[in-house]
Design an enzyme around this catalytic site. Sequence first.
Site, PDB file in Angstrom:
ATOM      1  CE  LYS A  57       1.047  -2.666 -10.056  1.00 63.08           C
ATOM      2  NZ  LYS A  57       0.147  -2.978  -8.941  1.00 63.08           N
ATOM      3  CE1 TYR A  79       3.752  -0.097 -10.183  1.00 61.82           C
ATOM      4  CE2 TYR A  79       3.421   0.542 -12.466  1.00 61.82           C
ATOM      5  CZ  TYR A  79       2.949   0.438 -11.165  1.00 61.82           C
ATOM      6  OH  TYR A  79       1.664   0.860 -10.868  1.00 61.82           O
ATOM      7  CB  ALA A  80       6.119  -2.512 -17.078  1.00 61.52           C
ATOM      8  CB  ALA A  81       7.879  -7.300 -15.569  1.00 61.83           C
ATOM      9  CB  SER A 117      -3.360   2.934   5.406  1.00 59.12           C
ATOM     10  OG  SER A 117      -2.167   2.708   4.700  1.00 59.12           O
ATOM     11  NE  ARG A 118       1.076   4.948   2.231  1.00 59.04           N
ATOM     12  CZ  ARG A 118       2.034   4.888   1.302  1.00 59.04           C
ATOM     13  NH1 ARG A 118       2.044   5.754   0.317  1.00 59.04           N
ATOM     14  NH2 ARG A 118       2.970   3.971   1.375  1.00 59.04           N
ATOM     15  CG  ASN A 161      -4.800  -0.733  -3.598  1.00 58.49           C
ATOM     16  OD1 ASN A 161      -4.846  -0.092  -4.639  1.00 58.49           O
ATOM     17  ND2 ASN A 161      -4.350  -0.192  -2.452  1.00 58.49           N
ATOM     18  CB  THR A 211       2.272   1.395   7.826  1.00 55.29           C
ATOM     19  OG1 THR A 211       2.907   0.598   6.842  1.00 55.29           O
ATOM     20  CG2 THR A 211       3.239   1.667   8.962  1.00 55.29           C
TER      21      THR A 211
HETATM   22  N1  LIG Z   1      -1.189   6.060  -8.549  1.00 54.57           N
HETATM   23  C1  LIG Z   1      -1.061   5.666  -9.796  1.00 54.57           C
HETATM   24  O1  LIG Z   1      -0.826   6.468 -10.712  1.00 54.57           O
HETATM   25  C2  LIG Z   1      -1.230   4.235 -10.154  1.00 54.57           C
HETATM   26  C3  LIG Z   1      -1.324   3.895 -11.512  1.00 54.57           C
HETATM   27  C4  LIG Z   1      -1.488   2.557 -11.858  1.00 54.57           C
HETATM   28  C5  LIG Z   1      -1.579   1.586 -10.885  1.00 54.57           C
HETATM   29  N2  LIG Z   1      -1.484   1.947  -9.574  1.00 54.57           N
HETATM   30  C6  LIG Z   1      -1.540   0.857  -8.588  1.00 54.57           C
HETATM   31  O2  LIG Z   1      -2.535   1.133  -7.617  1.00 54.57           O
HETATM   32  C7  LIG Z   1      -2.151   0.566  -6.361  1.00 54.57           C
HETATM   33  C8  LIG Z   1      -2.227   1.639  -5.289  1.00 54.57           C
HETATM   34  O3  LIG Z   1      -1.389   2.713  -5.689  1.00 54.57           O
HETATM   35  P1  LIG Z   1      -1.383   4.134  -4.933  1.00 54.57           P
HETATM   36  O4  LIG Z   1      -1.058   5.138  -5.966  1.00 54.57           O
HETATM   37  O5  LIG Z   1      -2.593   4.283  -4.087  1.00 54.57           O
HETATM   38  O6  LIG Z   1      -0.080   3.937  -4.023  1.00 54.57           O
HETATM   39  P2  LIG Z   1       0.401   4.658  -2.685  1.00 54.57           P
HETATM   40  O7  LIG Z   1      -0.415   5.860  -2.409  1.00 54.57           O
HETATM   41  O8  LIG Z   1       1.871   4.784  -2.822  1.00 54.57           O
HETATM   42  O9  LIG Z   1       0.048   3.516  -1.602  1.00 54.57           O
HETATM   43  C9  LIG Z   1       0.677   2.270  -1.723  1.00 54.57           C
HETATM   44  C10 LIG Z   1      -0.018   1.274  -0.831  1.00 54.57           C
HETATM   45  O10 LIG Z   1       0.725   0.032  -0.916  1.00 54.57           O
HETATM   46  C11 LIG Z   1       1.133  -0.360   0.368  1.00 54.57           C
HETATM   47  N3  LIG Z   1       2.490  -0.904   0.387  1.00 54.57           N
HETATM   48  C12 LIG Z   1       3.615  -0.319  -0.103  1.00 54.57           C
HETATM   49  N4  LIG Z   1       4.693  -1.067   0.162  1.00 54.57           N
HETATM   50  C13 LIG Z   1       4.244  -2.144   0.853  1.00 54.57           C
HETATM   51  C14 LIG Z   1       4.888  -3.283   1.443  1.00 54.57           C
HETATM   52  N5  LIG Z   1       6.221  -3.454   1.391  1.00 54.57           N
HETATM   53  N6  LIG Z   1       4.131  -4.183   2.088  1.00 54.57           N
HETATM   54  C15 LIG Z   1       2.788  -4.024   2.176  1.00 54.57           C
HETATM   55  N7  LIG Z   1       2.125  -2.979   1.656  1.00 54.57           N
HETATM   56  C16 LIG Z   1       2.847  -2.044   0.999  1.00 54.57           C
HETATM   57  C17 LIG Z   1       1.106   0.897   1.217  1.00 54.57           C
HETATM   58  O11 LIG Z   1       0.874   0.542   2.549  1.00 54.57           O
HETATM   59  P3  LIG Z   1       1.395   1.478   3.778  1.00 54.57           P
HETATM   60  O12 LIG Z   1       0.422   2.583   3.881  1.00 54.57           O
HETATM   61  O13 LIG Z   1       1.392   0.548   4.912  1.00 54.57           O
HETATM   62  O14 LIG Z   1       2.765   1.962   3.393  1.00 54.57           O
HETATM   63  C18 LIG Z   1      -0.025   1.711   0.597  1.00 54.57           C
HETATM   64  O15 LIG Z   1      -1.254   1.409   1.183  1.00 54.57           O
HETATM   65  C19 LIG Z   1      -0.739   0.020  -6.552  1.00 54.57           C
HETATM   66  O16 LIG Z   1      -0.784  -1.366  -6.765  1.00 54.57           O
HETATM   67  C20 LIG Z   1      -0.256   0.728  -7.809  1.00 54.57           C
HETATM   68  O17 LIG Z   1       0.721   0.000  -8.517  1.00 54.57           O
HETATM   69  C21 LIG Z   1      -1.315   3.229  -9.182  1.00 54.57           C
END
Ligand SMILES: NC(=O)c1ccc[n+]([C@@H]2O[C@H](COP(=O)([O-])OP(=O)(O)OC[C@H]3O[C@@H](n4cnc5c(N)ncnc54)[C@H](OP(=O)(O)O)[C@@H]3O)[C@@H](O)[C@H]2O)c1
Length: 229
Positions: free
Chosen positions: A139, A135-137, A9-10, A67, A32
């Site tokens: 991933k 978080y690191a662990a 969703s985002r 994701n 959500t």
């Molecule tokens: N952004 C970065 O710099 C970065 C870097 C490395 C890796 N990543 C990885 O990329 C992925 C996406 O990151 P993002 O930056 O797009 O994150 P984000 O904008 O914070 O979005 C997080 C996503 O995870 C879902 N989520 C969070 N808590 C949840 C829960 N309790 N149950 C089910 N779903 C949940 C959220 O769903 P809702 O919308 O329903 O809340 C949302 O769609 C993650 O796995 C993150 O670790 C991100």
Amino acid sequence: MTILLTGSSRGIGAAIHTALTDAGASVIGHGTASGIPADFSDPAGPTALWNAALEQAGGTIDVLINNAGVFEAATLGDDDWTAQWERTMRINLTASAELCRMAVLHWQSRGFGGRIVNIASRAAYRGDSPAHWHYAASKAGMVAMTKTIARGYAREGILAFAVCPGFTMTGMAEDYLSSRGGDALLADIPLGRVAAPEEIAAAAKFLALEAPASMTGSVIDVNGASYVR
Ligand SMILES: NC(=O)c1ccc[n+]([C@@H]2O[C@H](COP(=O)([O-])OP(=O)(O)OC[C@H]3O[C@@H](n4cnc5c(N)ncnc54)[C@H](OP(=O)(O)O)[C@@H]3O)[C@@H](O)[C@H]2O)c1
């Protein structure tokens, strides 16, 4: 081609959703604000999502993209440090593992393969801040799990890949950048900027739809050369 995409969703998930839909795939989203709701901090969440997605898909899912994830701080002195560790592990790693397990069983029972794409992180290789051991662990666990699945089921046509993004401009990265001095952190990225969600989506789309089977088990870095290995 039916794809189950968590956290659609985002942020990065929304960009992956757009890239896949533009490529003609049928995407079952989760979140959500849109898609099928399922809270991964609830142990029942992943199974509920898988069953609802399978029903919506008419019985067949071809690709799973894990994701959804959280990036929450846990300082060593916090009384609830262990609870925070377990929450991050459950949402980032255990939920992904359970969905991978259900996907592999699904593909084995229907007798032809499928693909898994796990969105891990640069932190899997480089580590993260002192407030983000978990978080690191989580991933690093995703990367090891991806390789294990790739090696275990390739003969059955089940392929597994991971993407390791560096900083990517979403809500998650904005919080991190502002908590760590904003622009100063950019000096650590040779490319001079954080990644756009569309760049992570391009890698995820390639792995989900196009990557040759011999690439199974591989991990794609998308981090502006901020960590090379
Ligand atoms: N952004 C970065 O710099 C970065 C870097 C490395 C890796 N990543 C990885 O990329 C992925 C996406 O990151 P993002 O930056 O797009 O994150 P984000 O904008 O914070 O979005 C997080 C996503 O995870 C879902 N989520 C969070 N808590 C949840 C829960 N309790 N149950 C089910 N779903 C949940 C959220 O769903 P809702 O919308 O329903 O809340 C949302 O769609 C993650 O796995 C993150 O670790 C991100």
